[in-house]
Scaffold this active site. Structure first.
Site, PDB file in Angstrom:
ATOM      1  N   GLY A  62      30.300  37.026  40.982  1.00  0.00           N
ATOM      2  CA  GLY A  62      29.968  36.816  39.573  1.00  0.00           C
ATOM      3  C   GLY A  62      30.878  35.769  38.941  1.00  0.00           C
ATOM      4  O   GLY A  62      30.426  34.868  38.247  1.00  0.00           O
TER       5      GLY A  62
ATOM      6  N   MET B 237      35.467  34.362  38.721  1.00  0.00           N
ATOM      7  CA  MET B 237      36.822  34.424  39.282  1.00  0.00           C
ATOM      8  C   MET B 237      37.850  34.172  38.190  1.00  0.00           C
ATOM      9  O   MET B 237      37.731  33.240  37.404  1.00  0.00           O
ATOM     10  CB  MET B 237      36.924  33.389  40.408  1.00  0.00           C
ATOM     11  CG  MET B 237      38.298  33.286  41.025  1.00  0.00           C
ATOM     12  SD  MET B 237      38.774  34.830  41.861  1.00  0.00           S
ATOM     13  CE  MET B 237      40.547  34.769  41.660  1.00  0.00           C
ATOM     14  N   GLU B 238      38.893  34.995  38.232  1.00  0.00           N
ATOM     15  CA  GLU B 238      39.858  35.052  37.131  1.00  0.00           C
ATOM     16  C   GLU B 238      41.028  34.071  37.251  1.00  0.00           C
ATOM     17  O   GLU B 238      42.121  34.346  36.728  1.00  0.00           O
ATOM     18  CB  GLU B 238      40.424  36.474  37.058  1.00  0.00           C
ATOM     19  CG  GLU B 238      41.333  36.891  38.239  1.00  0.00           C
ATOM     20  CD  GLU B 238      40.629  37.660  39.341  1.00  0.00           C
ATOM     21  OE1 GLU B 238      39.403  37.518  39.476  1.00  0.00           O
ATOM     22  OE2 GLU B 238      41.321  38.395  40.072  1.00  0.00           O
ATOM     23  N   ASN B 239      40.863  32.908  37.892  1.00  0.00           N
ATOM     24  CA  ASN B 239      41.955  31.940  38.039  1.00  0.00           C
ATOM     25  C   ASN B 239      42.737  31.808  36.725  1.00  0.00           C
ATOM     26  O   ASN B 239      42.145  31.747  35.647  1.00  0.00           O
ATOM     27  CB  ASN B 239      41.395  30.569  38.393  1.00  0.00           C
ATOM     28  CG  ASN B 239      40.309  30.653  39.437  1.00  0.00           C
ATOM     29  OD1 ASN B 239      40.561  31.069  40.546  1.00  0.00           O
ATOM     30  ND2 ASN B 239      39.086  30.306  39.053  1.00  0.00           N
TER      31      ASN B 239
ATOM     32  N   HIS C 247      35.715  41.178  31.848  1.00  0.00           N
ATOM     33  CA  HIS C 247      36.387  41.565  33.098  1.00  0.00           C
ATOM     34  C   HIS C 247      37.362  40.470  33.540  1.00  0.00           C
ATOM     35  O   HIS C 247      38.535  40.750  33.816  1.00  0.00           O
ATOM     36  CB  HIS C 247      35.325  41.824  34.175  1.00  0.00           C
ATOM     37  CG  HIS C 247      35.881  42.173  35.517  1.00  0.00           C
ATOM     38  ND1 HIS C 247      35.978  43.474  35.966  1.00  0.00           N
ATOM     39  CD2 HIS C 247      36.370  41.393  36.514  1.00  0.00           C
ATOM     40  CE1 HIS C 247      36.497  43.473  37.183  1.00  0.00           C
ATOM     41  NE2 HIS C 247      36.747  42.219  37.549  1.00  0.00           N
ATOM     42  N   GLU C 248      36.875  39.247  33.600  1.00  0.00           N
ATOM     43  CA  GLU C 248      37.748  38.160  34.076  1.00  0.00           C
ATOM     44  C   GLU C 248      38.894  37.936  33.101  1.00  0.00           C
ATOM     45  O   GLU C 248      40.024  37.685  33.505  1.00  0.00           O
ATOM     46  CB  GLU C 248      36.951  36.862  34.274  1.00  0.00           C
ATOM     47  CG  GLU C 248      35.744  36.975  35.197  1.00  0.00           C
ATOM     48  CD  GLU C 248      36.021  37.638  36.528  1.00  0.00           C
ATOM     49  OE1 GLU C 248      37.147  37.541  37.029  1.00  0.00           O
ATOM     50  OE2 GLU C 248      35.103  38.288  37.069  1.00  0.00           O
TER      51      GLU C 248
ATOM     52  N   HIS D 240      41.605  40.471  33.552  1.00  0.00           N
ATOM     53  CA  HIS D 240      42.434  40.230  34.743  1.00  0.00           C
ATOM     54  C   HIS D 240      43.701  39.446  34.390  1.00  0.00           C
ATOM     55  O   HIS D 240      44.651  39.447  35.166  1.00  0.00           O
ATOM     56  CB  HIS D 240      41.657  39.412  35.776  1.00  0.00           C
ATOM     57  CG  HIS D 240      40.909  40.231  36.788  1.00  0.00           C
ATOM     58  ND1 HIS D 240      41.443  41.328  37.424  1.00  0.00           N
ATOM     59  CD2 HIS D 240      39.663  40.083  37.307  1.00  0.00           C
ATOM     60  CE1 HIS D 240      40.568  41.816  38.288  1.00  0.00           C
ATOM     61  NE2 HIS D 240      39.465  41.086  38.240  1.00  0.00           N
TER      62      HIS D 240
ATOM     63  N   GLU E 139      41.214  45.485  40.780  1.00  0.00           N
ATOM     64  CA  GLU E 139      39.773  45.541  40.546  1.00  0.00           C
ATOM     65  C   GLU E 139      39.323  46.874  39.948  1.00  0.00           C
ATOM     66  O   GLU E 139      38.534  46.912  39.005  1.00  0.00           O
ATOM     67  CB  GLU E 139      38.999  45.220  41.825  1.00  0.00           C
ATOM     68  CG  GLU E 139      39.223  43.797  42.340  1.00  0.00           C
ATOM     69  CD  GLU E 139      38.901  42.716  41.312  1.00  0.00           C
ATOM     70  OE1 GLU E 139      38.298  43.016  40.266  1.00  0.00           O
ATOM     71  OE2 GLU E 139      39.285  41.546  41.542  1.00  0.00           O
TER      72      GLU E 139
HETATM   73  N1  B3K Z   1      38.465  38.642  41.740  1.00  0.00           N
HETATM   74  C1  B3K Z   1      37.181  38.019  41.991  1.00  0.00           C
HETATM   75  C2  B3K Z   1      36.755  38.269  43.383  1.00  0.00           C
HETATM   76  C3  B3K Z   1      36.454  37.053  44.142  1.00  0.00           C
HETATM   77  C4  B3K Z   1      36.333  37.359  45.611  1.00  0.00           C
HETATM   78  C5  B3K Z   1      35.505  36.390  46.313  1.00  0.00           C
HETATM   79  N2  B3K Z   1      35.391  36.674  47.697  1.00  0.00           N
HETATM   80  C6  B3K Z   1      36.144  38.458  41.024  1.00  0.00           C
HETATM   81  C7  B3K Z   1      36.501  39.613  40.170  1.00  0.00           C
HETATM   82  O1  B3K Z   1      36.516  40.735  40.604  1.00  0.00           O
HETATM   83  O2  B3K Z   1      36.833  39.423  39.039  1.00  0.00           O
HETATM   84 ZN    ZN Z   2      37.703  41.591  39.153  1.00  0.00          ZN
END
Ligand code: B3K
Ligand code: ZN
Length: 889
Positions: A267, A269-271, A303-304, A307, A326
């Site tokens: 969905g 990614m929380e970079n 959610h992101e 994180h 998670e």
């Molecule tokens: N932390 C990401 C997970 C991405 C993993 C990709 N293989 C998404 C989420 O849980 O927010």
């Molecule tokens: Zn997550």
């Protein structure tokens, strides 16, 4: 076949990294064919790192151009490569600088991990182990470093250059090239690194944090999608405020960016400071996103964002701790969604998914605890168990500690571990220390796989005015775990009197309460309720207070009573589900014995009362009218025949429709008129109305008459939003008739829909999905046609899932007796595996459920898995799932 480097990674083998990477300087010369990555790592020896220890780095698919230390090129004897690992001899001093230059190829990277091209953009995905596809690095979550990133690229192709943190320098390099330098002040693991380059439109806003700091908010997309970013921005601002108010978490950088990309495995990614999103999880407008998508976007944006604390400021020591971030973050986003919308609805939707998909995982060959002990490929462990069951475990903790104690525990956890890579045990310890609670028994939820079965029996002791509840638990063996210790299970209970009111009883503190939460800690325990003057109706596991299966002998009259009187919305719905399960199982047994399947009048009456109750919340009404799903039913029995499940469910749905057709029609028309009269808003009231409208239309088309056809066509034509238009198309395609009027309308509306939405990928995904999941006709032939459509591509995970995932969810089609469904899936899985192992690993999962099915299907599914295994050259992702599925025979 030989396993592809199939060596299990074990949690018990964890050792700390012996070096500190003080800072990481990356310089990218970006082009889509050949990107050069220059990396400078400032490395410091840790106090107890022995002399002679080498520097171990990971890399994958890298073309190494040069390696040096402190400016001196490495001699061939000074380094060696072992699989994905580079072992480098380093100087004896306290500190040195490691340099590397590698070449990578984003345009030909179809794995969507590392740096890759997506529709003309360059973007990254590094969690869990994608950074090693970018440069040589200690690619593990417990190595935290300060990153400075220089991006050089052609200004015409890549006018926008983004990375984590704050932009600190912008330079024109001449020759049409430009440079942007980014610096992230927060040390972070490599999996949180991100960059995006390309032509992007931006929606800008700002947010003032609770301490008065101004944060710039920027949400980016392809220019054509820029008018669909508003909902994400509103959701983001709600999430930022909510986290301050509910968890005391304030945002920490001056800028927060989100970018939508077309090709993405998950969905989002929380970079750090630069979230990257699957476009389907970000872009919304009434015409292009259904109500479900609208709410999903709000949840994923939150959610992101959440994180940033639960995942980024406090990260994971190793990937076995994945649920630390998670499970906790899913719980936080569920609380947020409940607060923004309806808590009851959110709970129903979440539990429905959990019981359908996570319980299946717990009963299958990939069963694992929320903190696994081993894996071959960590990408396979981004599961319902880690995420959703992980969130249920956090929810139970909050129930046990109380809202206040839980908040104190969470504050202590963040304060204690800020800037660290922590473990699940650290989290539990903070909760225990903050509240003075012993959580040793509770910790078993982290160690044991499987879904506990809770047996419930009530007994009224008339003379003592006492109601005694006997609870017992048992958990079946899972792979590698035969014996289980008892779980700590909070069970919320209420008793109802004949007048339909909850009976007040005395809790542990002597207070009079309508609901009590008892805690089952042993294999069996009894709990007493005093002052009970009549035989009550027991309502158990209110709000789904624990992720368990319930076995309780309830009469249908008791369930009908709870559908009428239960005040806990979730258990009211669950009573309807339980009644539905009882009736459907009886009908399945009748069909299996060659008899007629009769619908129980109690169920028909109960749903009739639900339908007639105009005071009932429309969304709850819609949920109450939906019978237990085929997948859920398939998970309850052994050796099930999915054809019988479909036939029984269809028969019951038709009986419900026949019994209440007039009420349904009237209510539908009222809702339809209201939908036509109002402009689209994604608010609770309208979403509820459209949900009920959709459920009713689904029933009305079962009559397969001209009237229902006219309703479908009218809803389609008048719809000014995707929810109603797609709902009408779905109802029409799934109507149980091939009468010519229906066939003509199908051809027309299917073509109209594709033409109308040709330019919007997310809507075209739903066009593919509604056809691939359609229950009528020869589904295998249809799906084989769909994959020949030039708009279909396995390279795009959304499109692949829309077609193949939707087909597999259509149980009788996928499980066709001649095995054609399995053959089709295997072909697609192999084709996907050559491109994108994460995708193939997910696609194959329907075959892992072979144990549920009747003997001939089991054989055919196992044969399919064998055929995959004998192919050779499988990715590690696919190999792990296939081999584990075969090893439990
Ligand atoms: N932390 C990401 C997970 C991405 C993993 C990709 N293989 C998404 C989420 O849980 O927010
Ligand atoms: Zn997550």
């Amino acid at each position: 076949m030989s396993a592809p480097e199939a060596r299990a990674v074990l949690r018990a083998d964890y050792t700390p990294y012996p070096w500190q990477i003080e800072s990481t300087h990356l310089h990218f010369e970006l082009t889509e064919e050949d990107t050069l990555v220059h990396a400078r790592l400032v490395v410091r020896r840790l106090a107890d790192t022995p002399a002679g220890a080498s520097l171990v780095l990971q890399g994958r698919a890298l073309e190494t151009l040069s390696l040096s230390i402190d400016g001196v090129p490495l001699t061939p004897e000074a380094w060696s490569q072992q699989g994905e690992e580079l072992h480098v001899q380093v100087p004896d001093g306290a500190c040195f600088e490691f340099f590397s230059v590698v070449r990578i190829h984003p345009a030909s990277n179809t794995s969507l991990m590392g740096l890759y091209r997506s529709s003309g953009l360059l973007c990254t995905q590094c969690e869990p182990e994608g950074f090693r596809r970018i440069t040589w690095y200690p690619d593990r979550p417990d190595v935290l470093s300060r990153f400075r990133v220089t991006l050089d690229a052609l200004r015409t192709r890549y006018p926008v250059l983004l990375a984590n943190g704050n932009p600190v320098e912008r330079t024109d390099l001449g020759d049409s090239r430009h440079r942007v330098v980014w610096e992230d002040p927060f040390p972070k693991p490599a999996y949180l690194f991100a960059l995006v380059a390309g032509e992007l439109a931006c929606l800008e806003d700002s947010f003032t944090t609770c301490s008065g700091r101004e944060v710039a908010l920027q949400i980016y997309s392809a220019p054509a999608d820029a008018d669909r970013l508003g909902h994400a921005m509103v959701s983001l601002k709600h999430a930022m405020r909510w986290d301050e108010e509910n968890y005391g978490r304030e945002y920490d950088l001056d800028i927060f960016m989100i970018v939508a990309v077309a090709d993405f495995n998950m969905g989002a990614m929380e970079n750090k400071g630069l979230n990257i999103f699957n476009a389907a999880a970000l872009l919304a407008s009434p015409e292009t996103a259904t109500d479900v998508a609208w709410q999903r976007i709000e949840a994923i944006v939150a959610h992101e964002y959440f994180h940033n604390w639960s995942g980024n400021r406090v990260t994971c020591r190793d990937w076995f701790q994945l649920s630390l971030k998670e499970g906790f973050t899913v719980f936080r986003d569920a609380q947020f969604s409940a607060d923004m919308n309806s808590p009851t609805l959110k709970r129903i939707q979440d539990v429905n998914r959990l019981r359908t998909a996570q319980f299946a995982e717990d009963a299958g060959p990939m069963a694992h605890p929320i903190r696994p002990d081993s894996y071959l490929e960590i990408a396979n462990f981004y599961t319902m168990t880690i995420y959703e069951k992980g969130a249920e475990v956090i929810r139970m903790l909050r129930t046990l500690l109380g809202a206040e104690g839980f908040r104190q525990g969470s504050d202590l956890y963040f304060a204690r571990h800020d800037g660290q890579a922590a473990t699940c045990d650290d989290f539990l310890q903070a909760m225990a220390d903050a509240t003075g609670t012993d959580l040793t028994g509770f910790a078993r939820w982290y160690a044991q796989a499987g879904t506990p079965r809770l047996t419930v029996r009530g007994e009224w002791l008339a003379a003592e005015h006492c109601y005694r509840v006997h609870l017992a638990q048992r958990c079946l063996p899972t792979p590698g775990q035969v014996e289980k210790q008892p779980f700590v299970i909070p069970v919320a209970l209420a008793l109802f009197g004949a007048d339909g009111k909850a009976i007040e009883t005395t809790d542990g503190q002597g207070a009079s309460v309508a609901e009590r939460v008892v805690v089952l800690e042993q294999a069996e325990q009894s709990f007493e309720f005093h002052g009970v003057q009549e035989v009550p109706v027991l309502s158990v596991l209110r709000g789904f207070s624990a992720p368990v299966m319930v076995a309780q002998d309830c009469t249908r009259d008791e369930l009908a009573f709870l559908i009428r009187h239960e005040t806990d919305g979730f258990n009211r719905w669950d009573a309807a589900q339980r009644l539905g399960v009882q009736v459907l199982q009886e009908m399945i047994a009748a069909l299996a014995a060659g008899k007629r399947a009769e619908a129980d009048p109690i169920l028909l009456q109960s749903l009739g009362a639900v339908l007639a109750d105009e005071t009932l919340d429309l969304a709850l009404c819609a949920e109450l009218l939906v019978l237990p799903g085929e997948h859920y039913l398939a998970g309850l029995g052994e050796a099930v025949d999915v054809d019988l499940i479909r036939r029984a469910r269809d028969a019951l749905r038709r009986a419900i429709q026949a019994a209440h057709s007039e009420t349904m029609r009237q209510r539908y028309l009222t809702l339809h008129a209201a939908s036509c009269a109002e402009p689209y808003l994604a608010n609770g009231g309208q979403i509820a109305r459209r949900a009920l409208q959709g459920v009713l239309l689904g029933y009305l088309v079962l009559a397969a008459d001209d009237d229902a056809l006219a309703l479908c066509v009218a809803q389609y034509q008048t719809a000014h939003n995707l929810t109603l238009r797609l709902g009408a198309l779905g109802a029409l395609l799934n109507a149980p008739t091939d009468a010519s009027g229906y066939e003509t309308a199908r051809v027309q509306l299917r073509a109209d829909f594709a033409e109308r939405h040709a330019s919007v990928a997310q809507v075209m995904d739903s066009w593919f999905a509604v056809q691939a999941g359609c229950v009528a006709g020869d589904a295998v032939a249809r799906v084989r046609r769909l994959i020949l459509d030039p708009r279909f591509s396995l390279r795009n995970p959304n499109r692949a899932r829309a077609v193949i995932g939707s087909f597999c969810a259509n149980l009788p089609a996928f499980h066709r007796r001649d095995g054609e469904g399995y053959r089709f899936l295997c072909e697609q899985v192999l084709a996907a595996d050559a491109l994108n192992p994460q995708l193939s690993g997910r696609m194959v999962s329907p075959l892992t459920q072979w144990r549920r099915h009747d003997a001939p299907r089991q054989q055919a599914m196992l044969a399919s898995l064998e055929s995959l295994k004998t192919q050779g050259g499988l990715s590690r992702d696919l190999y792990e799932i296939v081999s584990k599925s075969l090893s439990i025979q």
